[in-house]
Enzyme design. Sequence first.
Site, PDB file in Angstrom:
ATOM      1  N   LYS A   9      38.385 -29.435 -38.833  1.00  0.00           N
ATOM      2  CA  LYS A   9      39.483 -28.665 -38.248  1.00  0.00           C
ATOM      3  C   LYS A   9      40.833 -29.391 -38.351  1.00  0.00           C
ATOM      4  O   LYS A   9      40.883 -30.589 -38.636  1.00  0.00           O
ATOM      5  CB  LYS A   9      39.150 -28.349 -36.793  1.00  0.00           C
ATOM      6  CG  LYS A   9      37.938 -27.428 -36.644  1.00  0.00           C
ATOM      7  CD  LYS A   9      37.674 -27.125 -35.186  1.00  0.00           C
ATOM      8  CE  LYS A   9      36.512 -26.175 -35.006  1.00  0.00           C
ATOM      9  NZ  LYS A   9      36.281 -25.873 -33.578  1.00  0.00           N
ATOM     10  N   TYR A  49      36.281 -15.503 -36.776  1.00  0.00           N
ATOM     11  CA  TYR A  49      36.020 -15.583 -35.332  1.00  0.00           C
ATOM     12  C   TYR A  49      35.813 -14.210 -34.682  1.00  0.00           C
ATOM     13  O   TYR A  49      35.884 -14.093 -33.466  1.00  0.00           O
ATOM     14  CB  TYR A  49      37.174 -16.298 -34.633  1.00  0.00           C
ATOM     15  CG  TYR A  49      37.214 -17.796 -34.844  1.00  0.00           C
ATOM     16  CD1 TYR A  49      36.129 -18.598 -34.523  1.00  0.00           C
ATOM     17  CD2 TYR A  49      38.354 -18.416 -35.357  1.00  0.00           C
ATOM     18  CE1 TYR A  49      36.166 -19.971 -34.703  1.00  0.00           C
ATOM     19  CE2 TYR A  49      38.400 -19.791 -35.530  1.00  0.00           C
ATOM     20  CZ  TYR A  49      37.301 -20.558 -35.202  1.00  0.00           C
ATOM     21  OH  TYR A  49      37.347 -21.915 -35.377  1.00  0.00           O
ATOM     22  N   ASN A 112      38.239 -29.865 -31.215  1.00  0.00           N
ATOM     23  CA  ASN A 112      36.974 -30.591 -31.255  1.00  0.00           C
ATOM     24  C   ASN A 112      36.515 -31.009 -32.657  1.00  0.00           C
ATOM     25  O   ASN A 112      35.333 -31.191 -32.902  1.00  0.00           O
ATOM     26  CB  ASN A 112      35.888 -29.806 -30.516  1.00  0.00           C
ATOM     27  CG  ASN A 112      35.621 -28.448 -31.108  1.00  0.00           C
ATOM     28  OD1 ASN A 112      36.086 -28.122 -32.198  1.00  0.00           O
ATOM     29  ND2 ASN A 112      34.868 -27.643 -30.391  1.00  0.00           N
ATOM     30  N   HIS A 115      33.565 -27.692 -37.092  1.00  0.00           N
ATOM     31  CA  HIS A 115      32.806 -26.468 -36.829  1.00  0.00           C
ATOM     32  C   HIS A 115      31.541 -26.529 -37.666  1.00  0.00           C
ATOM     33  O   HIS A 115      31.556 -27.037 -38.793  1.00  0.00           O
ATOM     34  CB  HIS A 115      33.598 -25.217 -37.238  1.00  0.00           C
ATOM     35  CG  HIS A 115      32.733 -23.984 -37.304  1.00  0.00           C
ATOM     36  ND1 HIS A 115      32.438 -23.240 -36.199  1.00  0.00           N
ATOM     37  CD2 HIS A 115      32.053 -23.421 -38.346  1.00  0.00           C
ATOM     38  CE1 HIS A 115      31.629 -22.237 -36.548  1.00  0.00           C
ATOM     39  NE2 HIS A 115      31.384 -22.335 -37.846  1.00  0.00           N
ATOM     40  N   GLU A 126      29.375 -16.742 -42.439  1.00  0.00           N
ATOM     41  CA  GLU A 126      30.525 -17.637 -42.523  1.00  0.00           C
ATOM     42  C   GLU A 126      30.752 -18.142 -43.954  1.00  0.00           C
ATOM     43  O   GLU A 126      31.908 -18.211 -44.405  1.00  0.00           O
ATOM     44  CB  GLU A 126      30.340 -18.815 -41.567  1.00  0.00           C
ATOM     45  CG  GLU A 126      30.377 -18.397 -40.118  1.00  0.00           C
ATOM     46  CD  GLU A 126      30.021 -19.512 -39.140  1.00  0.00           C
ATOM     47  OE1 GLU A 126      30.108 -19.273 -37.925  1.00  0.00           O
ATOM     48  OE2 GLU A 126      29.656 -20.628 -39.580  1.00  0.00           O
TER      49      GLU A 126
END
Length: 134
Positions: A9, A49, A112, A115, A126
Amino acid sequence: METTLCIIKPDAVKNGFEDKINEKIISSGLKIIKTKKTFLTEEIARNFYKEHASKPFFNELVEFIISGEVVVQVLEGESAIKSYRSLMGATNPDEAEEGTLRKLFAESLSKNAVHGSDSSESAAREIAIMDKIF
């Protein structure tokens, strides 16, 4: 062999952690079979998402993932989904086990670092979304 999606990310890319993250991925026995450093479009992010579209944090997720460069990767290995999720650690880095990617590289619950797909169905969906950018 199983495949899973990995996204390093914007927070981790900005902080220069992509090589260290990839070293941990490879040393765990997973193989990186596709990789691309890129900026995601809002359209791709919203589609990616979409299962969270009705949740209050949806727009925050989209804005964050398009806020900087990401590294999109397809990983392959035995039980790749389970293996990579274990390597990632808990979503909240404060709760993640020592040595996991999120414990080592995440800034916060929302930033975080990485993913990973949570199921074979999610991985297929995905990867199909991200295949457009490879």
